[in-house]
Design a protein around this motif. Structure first.
Motif, PDB file in Angstrom:
ATOM      1  N   PHE A  16      -0.081  33.887 133.347  1.00  0.00           N
ATOM      2  CA  PHE A  16       0.426  32.530 133.211  1.00  0.00           C
ATOM      3  C   PHE A  16      -0.117  31.926 131.911  1.00  0.00           C
ATOM      4  N   PRO A  17       0.730  31.291 131.117  1.00  0.00           N
ATOM      5  CA  PRO A  17       0.243  30.696 129.868  1.00  0.00           C
ATOM      6  C   PRO A  17      -0.645  29.491 130.135  1.00  0.00           C
ATOM      7  N   ILE A  18      -1.690  29.350 129.340  1.00  0.00           N
ATOM      8  CA  ILE A  18      -2.565  28.177 129.384  1.00  0.00           C
ATOM      9  C   ILE A  18      -2.224  27.309 128.184  1.00  0.00           C
ATOM     10  N   GLY A  24       1.120  20.757 123.631  1.00  0.00           N
ATOM     11  CA  GLY A  24       1.152  21.797 124.651  1.00  0.00           C
ATOM     12  C   GLY A  24       1.186  23.209 124.106  1.00  0.00           C
ATOM     13  N   GLN A  25       0.420  23.454 123.033  1.00  0.00           N
ATOM     14  CA  GLN A  25       0.376  24.807 122.481  1.00  0.00           C
ATOM     15  C   GLN A  25      -0.317  25.755 123.452  1.00  0.00           C
TER      16      GLN A  25
END
Length: 326
Positions: A16-18, A24-25
């Protein structure tokens, strides 16, 4: 394809991207599932156990397609699920079902139970409206519910009855495979026993295959045929139930079993896992359990262990363990 296996998972990953900052990079990845492999025999109950945060639920939801996998392979009856076209995947959906942990949140409070159980039958055009009521009542009886429950609403049932409704809703589609995600953790002990017996009957009488996700090793020992132990996104040990509970090999498995309450007054203190489970976005180098393992060596901190079959027979026959100490 091995016809003995209904589900074959190889190298499954789900990251999952953080995201952080004003725009919101992406600043990192949470490695919820990181290279998981296992196979589930037809007509068996496969237990997946581990602490909260180990990635068990993510495995189940990724298998079902609720999460898009990052990498790896998931095969159902030898066919790669990600290669199926949308129309093929929709046709396959009734054969793979999910029983949720919280039965109440998975039910529409404004829908009568009979309609909730039968709506998927109409969606997949598996029966006519005229046939629906009789089919719903038939599966309700299999799950320990009566005909008089058909027109009631979810709030009129106990927790155990609501879980039976959830199981009936999955079972009515005549699935080959059911993912049961902590299905009894919120229930009283007496009700847990009824649901466990129901799962056993579905396996024995209807040939349903289960992935049973749980942190309760006592239930897993009673119910499951094969067991995989998961820690921080990876499987650290897998074996048939009797072998694993008779002779656990990985220190994490031993720690989990040591935490199971016992009534034996002569049982002495046993080694436990130290500290808390690490952040899955920044897993430790080497063996992921080395930060909590009382037996960890320098090699454990440096080298990643591979899940491999243990040499030898007897109690360890068929064991696969990811540990430098074994």
């Amino acid at each position: 394809m091995n016809k003995d296996y209904l589900i074959e998972v190889d190298g499954l990953k789900k990251y999952f991207p953080i995201q952080d900052g004003l725009f919101g990079q992406q600043t990192g990845q949470l490695r919820a599932v990181d290279g998981v492999s296992f196979k589930i025999r037809k007509g068996s109950i496969f237990g997946l156990v581990g602490e909260s945060g180990s990635g068990k639920t993510t495995v189940g939801r990724t298998l079902l397609g609720l999460y898009e996998k990052t990498a790896g392979s998931v095969k159902f009856r030898g066919e790669e699920l990600s290669s199926l076209k949308p129309k093929q995947l929709k046709a396959l959906r009734p054969k793979i079902q999910l029983v949720f942990q919280d039965p109440y949140s998975s039910l529409n409070p404004r829908m009568r139970v009979g309609d909730a159980i039968g709506e998927a039958m109409l969606e997949h055009k598996l029966c006519s409206v005229a046939e629906l009521r009789s089919k719903v009542i038939e599966v309700m009886k299999i799950c320990g519910l009566s005909e008089q429950h058909y027109n009631r609403f979810p709030h009129e049932f106990s927790g155990g009855q609501r879980q039976r409704i959830g199981i009936a809703r999955a079972l009515i589609l005549n699935p080959d495979f059911i993912i049961a995600d902590e299905p009894i953790s919120a229930l009283d002990v007496s009700i847990q026993a009824q649901i466990i017996n129901l799962f056993s009957d579905l396996r024995d009488d209807h040939g349903v295959t289960f992935l049973f996700i749980s942190h309760d090793l006592g239930v897993v020992e009673h119910l499951c045929d094969d067991v995989a132990v998961m820690y921080l996104g990876q499987i650290v040990e897998t074996a048939d139930r009797d072998s694993l509970f008779r002779q656990p090999l990985h220190p994490y498995t031993q720690a989990l079993l040591a935490a199971v309450p016992t009534l034996d007054p002569d049982s002495g203190p046993v080694a436990m896992a130290q500290g808390e489970i690490p952040d899955p976005s920044k897993p430790p180098t080497g063996c992921r359990f080395n930060t909590r393992c009382p037996l960890a060596t320098e090699r454990c901190r440096r080298e990643v262990p591979i899940l491999r079959e243990v040499d030898g027979g007897g109690d360890v026959a068929g064991h696969r363990v990811a540990c430098h100490l074994v």
